[in-house]
Design a protein around this motif. Structure first.
Motif, short mmCIF file in Angstrom:
data_model
loop_
_atom_site.label_atom_id
_atom_site.label_comp_id
_atom_site.label_asym_id
_atom_site.label_seq_id
_atom_site.Cartn_x
_atom_site.Cartn_y
_atom_site.Cartn_z
N VAL A 111 -14.59 -1.32 1.88
CA VAL A 111 -13.54 -0.29 1.87
C VAL A 111 -13.54 0.43 0.52
O VAL A 111 -13.78 -0.18 -0.51
CB VAL A 111 -12.17 -0.98 2.12
N GLN A 112 -13.30 1.77 0.56
CA GLN A 112 -13.23 2.53 -0.70
C GLN A 112 -11.77 2.71 -1.10
O GLN A 112 -11.04 3.46 -0.45
CB GLN A 112 -13.91 3.89 -0.54
N PRO A 113 -11.34 2.06 -2.18
CA PRO A 113 -9.92 2.11 -2.56
C PRO A 113 -9.39 3.54 -2.72
O PRO A 113 -8.25 3.83 -2.37
CB PRO A 113 -9.88 1.36 -3.88
N ASP A 114 -10.22 4.48 -3.23
CA ASP A 114 -9.71 5.85 -3.44
C ASP A 114 -9.37 6.52 -2.11
O ASP A 114 -8.43 7.31 -2.02
CB ASP A 114 -10.71 6.69 -4.25
N VAL A 115 -10.13 6.18 -1.05
CA VAL A 115 -9.80 6.74 0.26
C VAL A 115 -8.46 6.17 0.74
O VAL A 115 -7.61 6.90 1.26
CB VAL A 115 -10.93 6.45 1.28
N ILE A 116 -8.26 4.88 0.53
CA ILE A 116 -7.00 4.25 0.94
C ILE A 116 -5.83 4.87 0.16
O ILE A 116 -4.77 5.16 0.72
CB ILE A 116 -7.02 2.72 0.70
N VAL A 117 -6.05 5.09 -1.14
CA VAL A 117 -5.01 5.72 -1.97
C VAL A 117 -4.62 7.07 -1.38
O VAL A 117 -3.44 7.41 -1.25
CB VAL A 117 -5.50 5.87 -3.43
N ARG A 118 -5.63 7.84 -0.97
CA ARG A 118 -5.36 9.17 -0.41
C ARG A 118 -4.55 9.05 0.88
O ARG A 118 -3.62 9.81 1.13
CB ARG A 118 -6.68 9.90 -0.12
N ILE A 119 -4.92 8.07 1.70
CA ILE A 119 -4.21 7.89 2.97
C ILE A 119 -2.76 7.48 2.72
O ILE A 119 -1.83 8.03 3.31
CB ILE A 119 -4.92 6.83 3.85
N ILE A 120 -2.56 6.53 1.80
CA ILE A 120 -1.19 6.08 1.51
C ILE A 120 -0.35 7.23 0.97
O ILE A 120 0.82 7.41 1.32
CB ILE A 120 -1.21 4.92 0.48
N SER A 121 -0.97 8.07 0.11
CA SER A 121 -0.22 9.18 -0.49
C SER A 121 0.31 10.15 0.56
O SER A 121 1.26 10.89 0.31
CB SER A 121 -1.11 9.95 -1.47
N GLY A 122 -0.33 10.17 1.72
CA GLY A 122 0.10 11.10 2.77
C GLY A 122 1.28 10.58 3.58
O GLY A 122 1.83 11.31 4.40
N ILE A 123 1.68 9.33 3.36
CA ILE A 123 2.78 8.77 4.15
C ILE A 123 4.11 9.37 3.71
O ILE A 123 4.36 9.57 2.52
CB ILE A 123 2.81 7.22 4.00
N ASP A 124 4.96 9.67 4.67
CA ASP A 124 6.28 10.24 4.41
C ASP A 124 7.07 9.34 3.47
O ASP A 124 7.23 8.15 3.73
CB ASP A 124 7.02 10.36 5.76
N GLY A 125 7.56 9.91 2.37
CA GLY A 125 8.37 9.14 1.43
C GLY A 125 7.58 8.61 0.26
O GLY A 125 8.15 8.11 -0.71
N VAL A 126 6.24 8.70 0.32
CA VAL A 126 5.42 8.23 -0.80
C VAL A 126 5.15 9.42 -1.72
O VAL A 126 4.64 10.44 -1.29
CB VAL A 126 4.08 7.63 -0.31
N VAL A 127 5.53 9.29 -2.99
CA VAL A 127 5.30 10.36 -3.95
C VAL A 127 3.86 10.28 -4.44
O VAL A 127 3.16 11.28 -4.55
CB VAL A 127 6.27 10.24 -5.15
N SER A 128 3.39 9.06 -4.76
CA SER A 128 2.02 8.89 -5.23
C SER A 128 1.62 7.43 -5.07
O SER A 128 2.46 6.56 -4.86
CB SER A 128 1.90 9.30 -6.70
N ALA A 129 0.33 7.19 -5.14
CA ALA A 129 -0.18 5.81 -5.02
C ALA A 129 -1.36 5.67 -5.95
O ALA A 129 -2.05 6.65 -6.24
CB ALA A 129 -0.59 5.53 -3.57
N GLU A 130 -1.59 4.47 -6.46
CA GLU A 130 -2.80 4.24 -7.25
C GLU A 130 -3.26 2.80 -7.03
O GLU A 130 -2.48 1.92 -6.64
CB GLU A 130 -2.56 4.51 -8.74
N GLU A 131 -4.54 2.60 -7.28
CA GLU A 131 -5.11 1.25 -7.18
C GLU A 131 -4.95 0.63 -8.55
O GLU A 131 -5.39 1.22 -9.55
CB GLU A 131 -6.59 1.39 -6.81
N ILE A 132 -4.27 -0.54 -8.66
CA ILE A 132 -4.10 -1.09 -10.01
C ILE A 132 -4.89 -2.38 -10.23
O ILE A 132 -5.07 -2.80 -11.36
CB ILE A 132 -2.61 -1.33 -10.37
N ASP A 133 -5.37 -2.99 -9.15
CA ASP A 133 -6.10 -4.25 -9.37
C ASP A 133 -6.95 -4.54 -8.14
O ASP A 133 -6.50 -4.35 -7.01
CB ASP A 133 -5.10 -5.39 -9.60
N THR A 134 -8.19 -4.99 -8.34
CA THR A 134 -9.07 -5.34 -7.23
C THR A 134 -9.91 -6.55 -7.64
O THR A 134 -10.44 -6.57 -8.74
CB THR A 134 -10.03 -4.17 -6.90
#
Lengths: 436, 436
Positions: A372-395
């Motif tokens: 899985v590519q974390p940056d793609v997941i970040v982009r998907i999460i950012s599109g959710i209603d109510g989410v201002v922003s998202a970032e990957e902080i640990d893997t």
């Protein structure tokens, strides 16, 4: 070095407008004024203050005369001889013949540009405003291109006229329209007709017409008197009064045909009345559309920007009347005048919330396939209603082919963080993740 | 059974307006008119046609008189005796005293409601329009609630007045404002002042004022003559002309103080000029804002809705002048008048494209962990730029813990399908999928 400008009458409304405008354009502005508060005004503006203009006029590149029309010529006559060769003398009065005659008597070597800014001190900037310049053959060539550029670069439409052309055109464009509106206002006063009361009987068209009359009555009456002092208006007033009498007579006699003929011929002369009709329709519909949208927003959260303070009020619309809107915010009610507010679109409201609310932060860890590519997941999460922003902080790797990724999400301040977190977790599970 | 309405003068502009309006409300409408084309008009409207109103008036529940004011009373006098008891007689003239006197002479048992719809035949509907009703004590009780509801349910604001109140108020609300605008138009004609030419010298405020004058000149002059035939307007005209003369004299004498006093006192009488100023500011800014947005759209794709045909034009904005916009669409250029178009927002344009373009369809198969929820993936794909919609069309197990899912995606007609498909595949790979 900055161009140095002295504004004579700089404590007046238009003088202050020009002081602010020129300072924004990096001119070094000083003001002088017989008004006793002038020194304070200068301080507030951040402009220089000159006590005695006749002593210091020689130090300036431009002297701009911004005094009432009835003293403009006198002020020009007294200041011009103090100016230095190569400098520019300007006025900003709404009549040009008299002031230009006075300016032409300035010592040779002083350049001259008569100026009529066709706007009042309420104009926020020069966009879509008109400035008329009256140059003098052989005495404006050096400065004219600069001054023209100064106005045009800031969005104004510049027209060059002679003083005579100017006064004739303005006798109608300003002289007649103001006169008619003011005369209507005075008539309503004489007849003791209650304008406020009459709004009940108005269609959107009349409301706008009445508002423009009120607009003119709201202005500085001295300025409007000065505009009427244009010697060319006399003919125009006489023609207008004669036509009023004529029309009134036709109406009194019941001479429909003659009335219709006058109106038809005026329409033909006007030209494209169809375009005028459609432009006015558009304005009327804009007016109706906002009121409709407000009325349909009862019970819904909306954002309203106060047009004058800039403050944004967000709340549930509780009630909308033709003049007010009541917004309920955390139990408090705020009553706002409709003319003072602008309805924000959903996007504008969201952006305002993103910029202004205190948001919630949540960290969510999830086990996902390693590829899985974390940056793609970040982009998907950012599109959710109510989410201002998202970032990957640990893997880190948990086992073969499987990573644990921690996302930090920022949740819009007025959302329930638990609900938004739940939606994010549902999504992560939906793409095969396991919340840890 | 439907309420049966006969519109006398139903081939006229307002008569047709009411025919269409009432048919939409499920009234059974017939028209009668001395106009030789009346039968055709009825056919076009889908309304019934009555040759001789005096014979058939007895068959109708409502007779609505929609004829020019100068024959209204005569028509009322001739039709009223033919009506049946319990039916309703209405007029729609903009003067009420004379017509109401005539209506009151109708045989007992016939109900009466004087009506003044304060809008012209161009009004698309009743929203935000005002309708004034003049009932007659003891002769309107049965029908008044129905008629009031008819107008209010369709968005009109209804006011109840006596005929005298109506005529006095309208002598100003319509009588004076129309009169002043028409007189200005006639004066410009007399002075041979070129309105089109003068637009160069106008500020946004004057442009709007001139457009409203043009708007009135564009209307049917007979209707405007009739509105002026209100006997109450005579006093109003006289007062207006007297005030014009007075103001003109002050100006000619240079009596600034007296002019200022008149204007101040009119402003005080007007009341909340500040609100009028702000409402007019708002309109002016709306006007400026649209032109600005158009000007800033050069080189960008925009959608423009034609206000009258409803057609949407989509293309790259090539040029914007104060009167026109040129749109380039697949090499073709279209020139549109600004007063005829409305700029669509990005969302509106997207919605239009979704509804109107022929879209592309692509199927994408991907291997994903078995525990993935296809509906979540569908939701994620649907959020990608250029994707109109997505659905899961096939799923089967490939090996332990791994499924093949096929998604069908619909790609916006004006996007390159390859690019959007690529973006979808990148996303699917990003969440650990393998494109098959």
């Amino acid at each position: 070095m900055c161009t140095k400008v002295l504004i004579v009458g700089g404590a007046g409304e238009m003088g202050q407008w020009f002081a602010r405008f020129l300072m924004r354009q990096n001119y070094a502005v000083s003001i002088t004024d017989i008004d006793p508060t002038a020194k304070e005004v200068a301080k507030k503006l951040g402009a220089g203050f000159v006590e005695d203009a006749s002593e210091t006029a020689v130090d300036f590149d431009i002297v701009l005369v911004s005094v009432p029309i009835d003293v403009t010529e006198e002020v020009i006559r007294s200041i011009a001889p103090q100016m230095r060769a190569g400098s520019l003398l300007m006025d900003i009065t709404s009549i040009k013949k008299g002031p230009m005659e006075a300016m032409k008597k300035a010592p040779k070597g002083i350049e001259l540009i008569g100026t009529h800014p066709m706007f009042g001190p309420m104009a926020p900037d020069l966009r879509r405003q008109t400035v008329i310049l009256v140059p003098v053959q052989g005495r404006s060539e050096h400065w004219l291109p600069n001054i023209r550029e100064l106005f045009e670069e800031n969005g104004a439409h510049v027209e060059i006229l002679t003083a005579e052309e100017h006064d004739q055109i303005m006798a109608i464009v300003q002289g007649l329209t103001h006169f008619a509106y003011i005369a209507i206002g005075v008539t309503l006063n004489t007849l003791n007709f209650e304008v406020r009361e009459s709004r009940r009987f108005m269609s959107p068209v009349y409301e706008i017409m009445v508002d423009f009359m009120g607009r003119i009555l709201a202005q500085n009456p001295h300025l409007y008197a000065m505009i009427q002092m244009n010697p060319e208006v006399k003919n125009v007033h006489n023609a207008f009064i004669a036509q009023c009498k004529d029309l009134a007579k036709d109406i009194e006699k019941g001479d429909v045909e003659r009335f219709v003929r006058s109106m038809r011929s005026a329409a033909a002369h006007f030209g494209d009345t169809e375009a005028a009709l459609k432009r006015s329709d558009k304005l009327i519909n804009v007016n109706i559309a906002e009121l409709d949208e407000l009325a349909q927003s009862v019970g819904i959260e909306r954002g309203l920007r106060h047009l004058y303070s800039g403050a944004v009020h967000v709340g549930i619309v509780e009630q909308v009347t033709p003049s007010h809107i009541i917004l309920k915010m955390r139990g408090r009610r705020t009553k706002l005048k409709i003319e003072n507010i602008q309805l924000l679109s959903t996007d504008e409201l969201l952006q305002w919330k993103i910029d202004n609310l205190r948001h919630h932060r949540r960290d969510i860890s999830v086990a996902l396939p390693e590829k899985v590519q974390p940056d793609v997941i970040v982009r998907i999460i950012s599109g959710i209603d109510g989410v201002v922003s998202a970032e990957e902080i640990d893997t880190y790797k948990i086992k073969k082919g499987c990573s644990s990724i921690t996302f930090r999400i920022v949740i819009l301040g007025d959302k329930k963080p638990k609900e938004v977190q739940g939606a994010v977790e549902e999504l992560l599970k939906g793409i095969g993740g396991e919340i840890r």
